[in-house]
Design a protein around this motif. Structure first.
Motif, mmCIF file in Angstrom:
data_model
loop_
_atom_site.group_PDB
_atom_site.id
_atom_site.type_symbol
_atom_site.label_atom_id
_atom_site.label_comp_id
_atom_site.label_asym_id
_atom_site.label_seq_id
_atom_site.Cartn_x
_atom_site.Cartn_y
_atom_site.Cartn_z
ATOM 1 N N UNK A 1 -2.775 7.211 11.265
ATOM 2 C CA UNK A 1 -3.792 6.166 11.340
ATOM 3 C C UNK A 1 -3.533 5.145 10.237
ATOM 4 N N UNK A 2 -3.638 3.865 10.565
ATOM 5 C CA UNK A 2 -3.492 2.791 9.583
ATOM 6 C C UNK A 2 -4.842 2.136 9.328
ATOM 7 N N UNK A 3 -5.017 1.626 8.107
ATOM 8 C CA UNK A 3 -6.209 0.833 7.840
ATOM 9 C C UNK A 3 -6.194 -0.396 8.742
ATOM 10 N N UNK A 4 -7.362 -0.921 9.025
ATOM 11 C CA UNK A 4 -7.421 -2.116 9.881
ATOM 12 C C UNK A 4 -6.687 -3.293 9.231
ATOM 13 N N UNK A 5 -6.761 -3.391 7.915
ATOM 14 C CA UNK A 5 -6.078 -4.487 7.218
ATOM 15 C C UNK A 5 -4.578 -4.379 7.381
ATOM 16 N N UNK A 6 -4.027 -3.158 7.224
ATOM 17 C CA UNK A 6 -2.587 -2.987 7.381
ATOM 18 C C UNK A 6 -2.179 -3.152 8.837
ATOM 19 N N UNK A 7 -2.965 -2.620 9.763
ATOM 20 C CA UNK A 7 -2.638 -2.742 11.184
ATOM 21 C C UNK A 7 -2.620 -4.197 11.637
ATOM 22 N N UNK A 8 -3.460 -5.029 11.025
ATOM 23 C CA UNK A 8 -3.459 -6.455 11.380
ATOM 24 C C UNK A 8 -2.166 -7.125 10.966
ATOM 25 N N UNK A 9 -1.589 -6.669 9.843
ATOM 26 C CA UNK A 9 -0.326 -7.241 9.371
ATOM 27 C C UNK A 9 0.884 -6.595 10.045
ATOM 28 N N UNK A 10 0.764 -5.304 10.332
ATOM 29 C CA UNK A 10 1.892 -4.537 10.868
ATOM 30 C C UNK A 10 1.406 -3.668 12.020
ATOM 31 N N UNK A 11 1.372 -4.216 13.231
ATOM 32 C CA UNK A 11 0.864 -3.449 14.364
ATOM 33 C C UNK A 11 1.781 -2.317 14.815
ATOM 34 N N UNK A 12 3.023 -2.319 14.361
ATOM 35 C CA UNK A 12 3.935 -1.241 14.713
ATOM 36 C C UNK A 12 4.864 -0.953 13.525
ATOM 37 N N UNK B 1 10.701 -6.807 2.823
ATOM 38 C CA UNK B 1 10.542 -8.152 2.288
ATOM 39 C C UNK B 1 9.856 -8.180 0.941
ATOM 40 N N UNK B 2 9.456 -6.995 0.467
ATOM 41 C CA UNK B 2 8.823 -6.906 -0.841
ATOM 42 C C UNK B 2 7.357 -7.290 -0.849
ATOM 43 N N UNK B 3 6.763 -7.482 0.335
ATOM 44 C CA UNK B 3 5.367 -7.912 0.399
ATOM 45 C C UNK B 3 4.390 -6.763 0.294
ATOM 46 N N UNK B 4 4.898 -5.541 0.369
ATOM 47 C CA UNK B 4 3.970 -4.412 0.475
ATOM 48 C C UNK B 4 4.641 -3.125 0.029
ATOM 49 N N UNK C 1 10.823 6.875 8.395
ATOM 50 C CA UNK C 1 12.277 6.804 8.291
ATOM 51 C C UNK C 1 12.922 6.310 9.573
ATOM 52 N N UNK C 2 12.316 6.626 10.725
ATOM 53 C CA UNK C 2 12.868 6.151 11.997
ATOM 54 C C UNK C 2 12.846 4.634 12.078
ATOM 55 N N UNK C 3 11.953 3.994 11.300
ATOM 56 C CA UNK C 3 11.883 2.533 11.243
ATOM 57 C C UNK C 3 12.677 1.965 10.073
ATOM 58 N N UNK C 4 13.366 2.837 9.341
ATOM 59 C CA UNK C 4 14.159 2.381 8.201
ATOM 60 C C UNK C 4 13.396 2.302 6.898
ATOM 61 N N UNK C 5 12.237 2.962 6.828
ATOM 62 C CA UNK C 5 11.414 2.972 5.613
ATOM 63 C C UNK C 5 11.608 4.307 4.913
ATOM 64 N N UNK C 6 12.093 4.280 3.681
ATOM 65 C CA UNK C 6 12.210 5.505 2.899
ATOM 66 C C UNK C 6 10.838 5.809 2.306
ATOM 67 N N UNK D 1 9.871 3.413 -0.750
ATOM 68 C CA UNK D 1 9.123 2.239 -0.302
ATOM 69 C C UNK D 1 7.607 2.445 -0.222
ATOM 70 N N UNK D 2 7.141 3.660 -0.424
ATOM 71 C CA UNK D 2 5.712 3.952 -0.257
ATOM 72 C C UNK D 2 5.171 4.743 -1.440
ATOM 73 N N UNK D 3 3.877 4.751 -1.565
ATOM 74 C CA UNK D 3 3.173 5.657 -2.474
ATOM 75 C C UNK D 3 2.594 6.777 -1.617
ATOM 76 N N UNK D 4 2.852 8.010 -2.008
ATOM 77 C CA UNK D 4 2.449 9.163 -1.216
ATOM 78 C C UNK D 4 1.393 9.959 -1.967
#
Length: 392
Positions: free
Chosen positions: A111-122, A132-135, A157-162, A166-169
């Protein structure tokens, strides 16, 4: 086997097959997929096999692990990956465990927050933002070696995101996921239902992907115990599995049964969530047709599927080990097949299935095609683990 059967329940009640313990303490988490454990107790499937479940609700997977290791509970509705992490000593002292059966398939989601889903629907759009360093999004999962962490990492990772670069877990108990998302502490999470649905209905989040889309018909929770308990109480383990097979078969028999289970689970003593919310998770969307192989709840939640959803496939356990190796939680390739054979107690399951009149598959391994098109069949686990681009 020796002994006599109860005509009503088919349980072995005499001779050498009598359960060593008549009362069994079973821990569970307040999730939709605890339904077999709860309904086996409520409907008396446990008593039909000569035992009584004493249910203990836990609020975090860490607490569940500690009570299982410390002897506070005898068995648990538990994450497959958690048990294997415990077997391998990842982040804790190694403790030998046993998987007695699978309790469900599917039924989890990201599940994504509505704010993140608005920027990144997939996932592809999310990858563009991240690279791009935006997030640098913050994602919650429920346990470091558990199913939800592995599914979350796989999707990213399937989308190329480590996920580590690239994330805070963050590790968050499942019941706190929706509130943490609403409070802005998380940008997304992976957890079992009904917590993704709660985030949606309360306006905090939007579903990104179901776990069924990541790994179709993946294992969910298992019935786990310590290897010592299984060795000392094999007949009790057989009775537990037979009772839970009966409950799983009842759950998958009709939507009406699943709706009745939702009403039970909704009470404060069990999941403590809205009845309508749990009915959606267990019985599917309104108007959803019955599948050819039984009822499938929200995100493909299955409990029985003719016994296929309950069988402790060796390849299922091996997959979690490959992902723990992929992400550096294991520093070297383990003896994948040997560990799976040691942990997955197919011998006890086979006897319990005979007691409950449940068919067995022809093999102990199965093949699946995951989100990225990779085929997993357990034939080359070391090569599979080493073949990913995003890997530690």
């Amino acid at each position: 086997m020796t002994g006599t059967r109860q005509e009503s329940g088919g349980a072995w009640i005499a001779g050498s097959d009598k359960p060593e313990r008549t009362r069994v303490r079973i821990g569970y988490m307040p999730l939709a997929d605890c339904a077999p454990v709860v309904m086996a107790s409520v409907l008396g499937f446990d008593e039909a096999y000569g035992i009584k479940f004493e249910l203990r609700r836990e609020l975090s997977w860490t607490g569940m692990r500690d009570r299982l290791v410390g002897g506070g509970i005898d068995a648990a509705h538990v994450l497959y990956g958690l048990l294997l992490g415990l077997q391998m000593g990842i982040g804790t002292r190694a403790s030998q465990v046993a998987v007695l059966m699978n309790l469900n398939r599917n039924g989890q989601g990201i599940t994504l927050s509505r704010a993140l889903a608005a920027k990144a629907p997939d996932a592809a759009a999310l990858a563009r933002l991240v690279h791009g360093g935006a997030l640098r999004p913050s994602f919650g999962h429920t346990f470091p070696t558990g199913n939800h962490a592995m599914f979350l990492y796989y999707w990213l990772a399937a989308a190329g995101i480590d996920p580590f670069e690239h994330c805070k877990l963050v590790t968050v108990p499942p019941g706190q996921m929706a509130a943490s998302l609403a409070a802005g502490h998380l940008d997304g999470f992976c957890a079992g239902e009904p917590w993704g649905q709660r985030a949606l209905r309360e306006g905090a989040g939007l579903p990104a992907v179901s776990s069924e889309e990541i790994w179709p018909d993946h294992p969910g929770k298992v019935l786990g115990t310590s290897a010592d308990f299984a060795a000392a109480n094999p007949n009790t383990c057989r009775a537990m599995v037979a009772a839970l097979l009966a409950a799983a078969r009842w759950l998958d028999a009709s939507g009406a049964n699943r709706e009745a289970a939702a009403e039970v689970l909704a009470s404060p003593g069990y999941v403590n969530a809205g009845r309508d919310l749990l009915q959606h998770c267990l019985a599917g969307r309104p108007g959803q047709a019955q599948a050819a192989d039984g009822w499938r709840g929200h995100n493909g939640l299955h409990f029985f599927a003719g016994g296929a959803a309950s069988f402790p496939w060796l390849s299922d356990g091996m997959w979690f080990l490959t992902q723990q190796r992929r992400w550096g939680l294991l520093r070297a390739d383990p003896a994948y097949a040997a560990i799976a054979r040691e942990v997955s107690r197919i011998d006890l399951y086979r006897d319990a299935a005979a007691m409950a009149g449940v068919d067995l598959p022809d093999a102990s391994m199965r093949s699946s095609t995951l989100l990225d098109g990779r085929i997993w069949d357990g034939s080359d686990p070391a090569g599979y683990a080493a073949g990913f681009v995003c890997a530690a």
